[in-house]
Design a protein around this motif. Structure first.
Motif, short mmCIF file in Angstrom:
data_model
loop_
_atom_site.label_atom_id
_atom_site.label_comp_id
_atom_site.label_asym_id
_atom_site.label_seq_id
_atom_site.Cartn_x
_atom_site.Cartn_y
_atom_site.Cartn_z
N UNK A 117 -21.63 11.25 -1.59
CA UNK A 117 -20.35 11.45 -2.28
C UNK A 117 -20.11 12.92 -2.57
N UNK A 118 -21.13 13.64 -3.01
CA UNK A 118 -20.95 15.05 -3.36
C UNK A 118 -20.82 15.94 -2.12
N UNK A 119 -21.25 15.44 -0.96
CA UNK A 119 -21.17 16.23 0.27
C UNK A 119 -19.96 15.91 1.13
N UNK A 120 -19.03 15.10 0.64
CA UNK A 120 -17.83 14.78 1.42
C UNK A 120 -17.00 16.04 1.58
N UNK A 157 -6.49 15.92 -1.90
CA UNK A 157 -6.72 15.64 -3.32
C UNK A 157 -7.54 14.37 -3.51
N UNK A 158 -8.84 14.47 -3.28
CA UNK A 158 -9.73 13.32 -3.38
C UNK A 158 -10.56 13.43 -4.65
N UNK A 159 -10.51 12.37 -5.46
CA UNK A 159 -11.36 12.28 -6.65
C UNK A 159 -12.64 11.57 -6.23
N UNK A 160 -13.75 12.25 -6.34
CA UNK A 160 -15.04 11.63 -6.00
C UNK A 160 -16.00 11.70 -7.18
N UNK A 161 -15.47 11.74 -8.38
CA UNK A 161 -16.29 11.86 -9.59
C UNK A 161 -16.77 10.54 -10.15
N UNK A 162 -16.25 9.41 -9.63
CA UNK A 162 -16.62 8.10 -10.15
C UNK A 162 -17.63 7.45 -9.20
N UNK A 163 -18.71 6.98 -9.75
CA UNK A 163 -19.75 6.33 -8.95
C UNK A 163 -19.16 5.16 -8.16
N UNK A 164 -19.37 5.18 -6.83
CA UNK A 164 -18.94 4.07 -5.98
C UNK A 164 -17.46 4.02 -5.68
N UNK A 165 -16.73 5.12 -5.93
CA UNK A 165 -15.28 5.10 -5.72
C UNK A 165 -14.79 6.45 -5.22
N UNK A 166 -14.00 6.42 -4.15
CA UNK A 166 -13.24 7.59 -3.70
C UNK A 166 -11.78 7.25 -3.90
N UNK A 167 -11.04 8.15 -4.48
CA UNK A 167 -9.63 7.87 -4.76
C UNK A 167 -8.78 9.06 -4.31
N UNK A 210 0.82 -1.19 0.00
CA UNK A 210 0.00 0.00 0.00
C UNK A 210 0.87 1.26 0.00
N UNK A 211 2.09 1.17 0.50
CA UNK A 211 2.94 2.35 0.55
C UNK A 211 3.26 2.85 -0.84
N UNK A 212 3.18 4.15 -1.02
CA UNK A 212 3.47 4.74 -2.32
C UNK A 212 2.38 4.53 -3.35
N UNK A 213 1.33 3.84 -2.98
CA UNK A 213 0.26 3.57 -3.94
C UNK A 213 -0.95 4.43 -3.62
N UNK A 214 -1.88 4.43 -4.53
CA UNK A 214 -3.10 5.20 -4.31
C UNK A 214 -4.00 4.49 -3.32
N UNK A 215 -4.74 5.28 -2.60
CA UNK A 215 -5.73 4.74 -1.67
C UNK A 215 -7.09 4.90 -2.33
N UNK A 216 -7.86 3.81 -2.35
CA UNK A 216 -9.19 3.85 -2.93
C UNK A 216 -10.19 3.22 -1.96
N UNK A 217 -11.35 3.81 -1.88
CA UNK A 217 -12.47 3.26 -1.13
C UNK A 217 -13.58 2.98 -2.12
N UNK A 218 -14.09 1.77 -2.11
CA UNK A 218 -15.24 1.43 -2.95
C UNK A 218 -16.46 1.25 -2.04
N UNK A 219 -17.63 1.56 -2.57
CA UNK A 219 -18.84 1.53 -1.78
C UNK A 219 -20.04 1.50 -2.70
N UNK A 220 -21.19 1.11 -2.13
CA UNK A 220 -22.45 1.24 -2.87
C UNK A 220 -22.71 2.72 -2.99
N UNK A 221 -22.86 3.20 -4.19
CA UNK A 221 -22.90 4.64 -4.41
C UNK A 221 -24.15 5.30 -3.87
#
Length: 83
Positions: free
Chosen positions: A17-20, A38-48, A1-12
């Motif tokens: 998501x838009x209120x995070x 720097x959180x990308x929350x534009x993809x349904x069911x995914x925070x990156x 996990x070190x040096x890699x992206x962190x992603x959370x998947x969830x039922x969208x």
């Protein structure tokens, strides 16, 4: 996990998501909190998190507690054990 992206998947839930407002994490060994910006929350069911987590931030073993805050919602808590 070190040096890699962190992603959370969830039922969208587009409203949630838009209120995070923030994602943060702490480690049981040092109890320092770090907030991620720097959180990308534009993809349904995914925070990156768009940058890699550095060794200094996420290199300690122990229990990591992630907190996701969204306006109008209870905090979402995710616990990760790193060995």
């Amino acid at each position: 996990m070190l040096g890699s992206r962190i992603e959370f998947t969830f039922l969208d839930d587009p409203q949630w998501r838009s209120n995070i407002t923030s994602i943060s994490f702490t480690n049981s060994r040092d109890n320092n909190m770090e907030r991620l910006n720097d959180i990308d929350r534009n993809i349904s069911g995914l925070l990156r998190y768009l940058q890699g987590i550095s060794r200094g931030s996420y290199g300690l073993s122990g229990t990591w507690v992630w907190t996701i805050k969204a306006t109008g919602y209870a905090d979402t808590i995710v616990t990760v054990k790193v060995q």
